[in-house]
Write an enzyme that holds these catalytic residues in place. Structure first.
Site, short mmCIF file in Angstrom:
data_model
loop_
_atom_site.label_atom_id
_atom_site.label_comp_id
_atom_site.label_asym_id
_atom_site.label_seq_id
_atom_site.Cartn_x
_atom_site.Cartn_y
_atom_site.Cartn_z
N ARG A 1 -9.43 -46.52 -10.56
CA ARG A 1 -8.61 -45.57 -11.29
C ARG A 1 -7.13 -45.89 -11.15
O ARG A 1 -6.30 -45.44 -11.93
CB ARG A 1 -8.92 -44.15 -10.82
N LYS B 1 -9.28 -49.59 -33.10
CA LYS B 1 -9.21 -50.04 -34.48
C LYS B 1 -8.95 -51.55 -34.56
O LYS B 1 -9.81 -52.34 -34.19
CB LYS B 1 -8.14 -49.23 -35.22
N ASP C 1 3.23 -44.18 -33.89
CA ASP C 1 1.82 -44.58 -33.94
C ASP C 1 1.74 -45.72 -34.95
O ASP C 1 1.89 -45.52 -36.15
CB ASP C 1 0.94 -43.41 -34.36
N TYR D 1 -2.67 -38.80 -37.78
CA TYR D 1 -4.12 -38.76 -37.58
C TYR D 1 -4.52 -37.32 -37.27
O TYR D 1 -3.83 -36.62 -36.52
CB TYR D 1 -4.50 -39.72 -36.47
#
Length: 415
Positions: free
Chosen positions: A78, A222, A197, A132
């Site tokens: 982590r 994407k 973005d 989005y």
């Protein structure tokens, strides 16, 4: 102190500036040859052995204080992972930023950015629609205690407040492909960080940091991954903000799995080739849609790209049901072509009035163009645009937005 010799002080010559296509192949892999490796190693460890607990305590204290990546093996997955770190290094080079921090998804990445700013008492966000749909919802819903002011680019400066921690735009925007002048918006932001973005553009088509954006966000799911088989998000930024994001990531657990990091690094190596090839096909399809009497409006960005949006005269759901080669599915950026109806899926979570005000009409379809042959795609698309979608009326000149020619017909086409 002993005198330092010339040889002691010598440093390697700086790496010359390399083309984006070269960096896409080699960034994050510079040390492989010295290790006798050609392919990137995959480190799946969740924990790392250490026989010096005092040293580990010091490293953990240092990370908690600074957020800097620890030297040597990570204490725990982590905290860091060598494979994921290679992807972060590569993406930062492609975007031209000091650092990048990867997360389990694009939404996890955006959440970390908002939490990092809120932790400094800066909970107000100025944002430009459309975004989005889930990004819109995260801001509008106040789930993280943020407050959002929606405005157009011209109103950003007037919307800023003392507690504004972030200005957010998406360009080209999802799903209308509307473009924002990043340099002008960055100027309007003043000292407030601008987050862009850039998922649709990728660093192949634009590098927002060079135009004044402090933070660049990608849904790595994407185009960066590019094959529809990996989920991830990444923030490219300066090292100061990256340190804040690493501490947020450690505390919240939104880490990118090393297998995802491996696949994303592999995806970057073909990113320029994929984006340019798909963009050429998308531009061709946009030209054909532009002159098709069944299409009311075509959206294609000035910078190009592999995304096309178009509005039909008939029922868009008939088109979704009618495709056979094209896959009717949410998401984008894969090697195969996808089509979806934003008002039903990706932007369903946005209030209807806000959706329409942002240009997301009920007749809008979003096409993510892949690497298939353009003639096969056009055949499938035109058959799906059946007689049921034929117009009852048509203006003398089809309307266009973005990079498409108007009003004199197809002409040379979009860039």
């Amino acid at each position: 102190m002993e005198a330092m010799s010339y040889d002691d002080a010598a440093v390697p010559a700086p790496t010359p500036l390399r083309a984006l296509a070269t960096e896409a192949v080699h960034a994050g892999r510079e040390d492989l040859a010295a290790q006798g490796l050609h392919a990137v190693p995959l480190d799946l460890s969740t924990t790392y052995p250490s026989f010096d607990a005092r040293a580990e305590a010091a490293r953990i204290d240092a990370f908690a204080a600074t957020g800097a990546r620890p030297d040597g093996p990570p204490v725990y997955a982590r905290l860091d992972n060598p494979t994921t770190a290679r992807f972060e290094t590569a993406l930062a080079k492609l975007e031209g930023t000091e650092s990048a921090v990867a997360f389990a998804s694009g939404m996890a990445a955006l959440t970390a950015v908002l939490l990092a700013r809120a932790s400094q008492g800066l909970r107000h966000v100025v944002a430009v629609r459309p975004l989005y749909g889930c990004s819109d919802h995260l801001l509008e819903g106040g789930l993280l205690g943020t407050e959002v002011t929606w405005t157009d680019p011209a109103g950003i400066a007037d919307a800023l407040r003392p507690d504004t921690g972030l200005v957010m735009v998406e360009t080209p925007a999802n799903p209308t492909l509307a473009e924002t002048d990043i340099r002008a918006v960055a100027h309007a932001c003043g000292s407030v960080p601008l987050l862009v973005d850039s998922t649709f553009a990728t660093p192949v088509l634009q590098r927002p940091h060079e135009q004044g954006a402090r933070i660049v966000l990608h849904s790595a799911t994407k185009y960066l991954g590019g094959h529809g088989d990996v989920l991830g998000g990444v923030v490219a930024c300066d090292e100061e903000f990256a340190a804040d994001l690493r501490r947020i990531r450690f505390a919240t657990g939104g880490v990118l799995h090393p297998m995802a990091g491996y696949l994303l690094l592999r995806g970057l190596s073909t990113l320029p080739v994929r984006v340019r090839a798909a963009s050429a096909t998308a531009a061709d399809l946009a030209r054909r849609l532009y002159v098709d009497p069944r299409i009311a409006r075509v959206h294609y960005p000035e910078i190009g790209g592999a995304m096309v949006a178009f509005e039909v005269y008939g029922d868009p759901h008939d088109v979704i049901a009618g495709v056979r080669l094209i896959t009717p599915a949410v998401s984008l950026g894969s090697v195969d072509t996808l089509i979806q109806h934003p008002a039903s899926i990706s932007h369903r979570i946005v209030a209807e009035g806000d959706r329409r005000a942002a240009g997301v009409s009920d007749r809008l379809l979003r096409l993510s163009v892949g690497l298939e042959d353009v003639e096969d795609l056009w055949r499938d698309l035109t058959e799906a645009l059946s007689s049921r979608t034929a117009p009852s009326r048509r203006p003398a000149v089809p309307r266009a937005a973005g990079g498409l020619p108007t009003p004199a017909g197809p002409g040379p086409g979009p860039r």
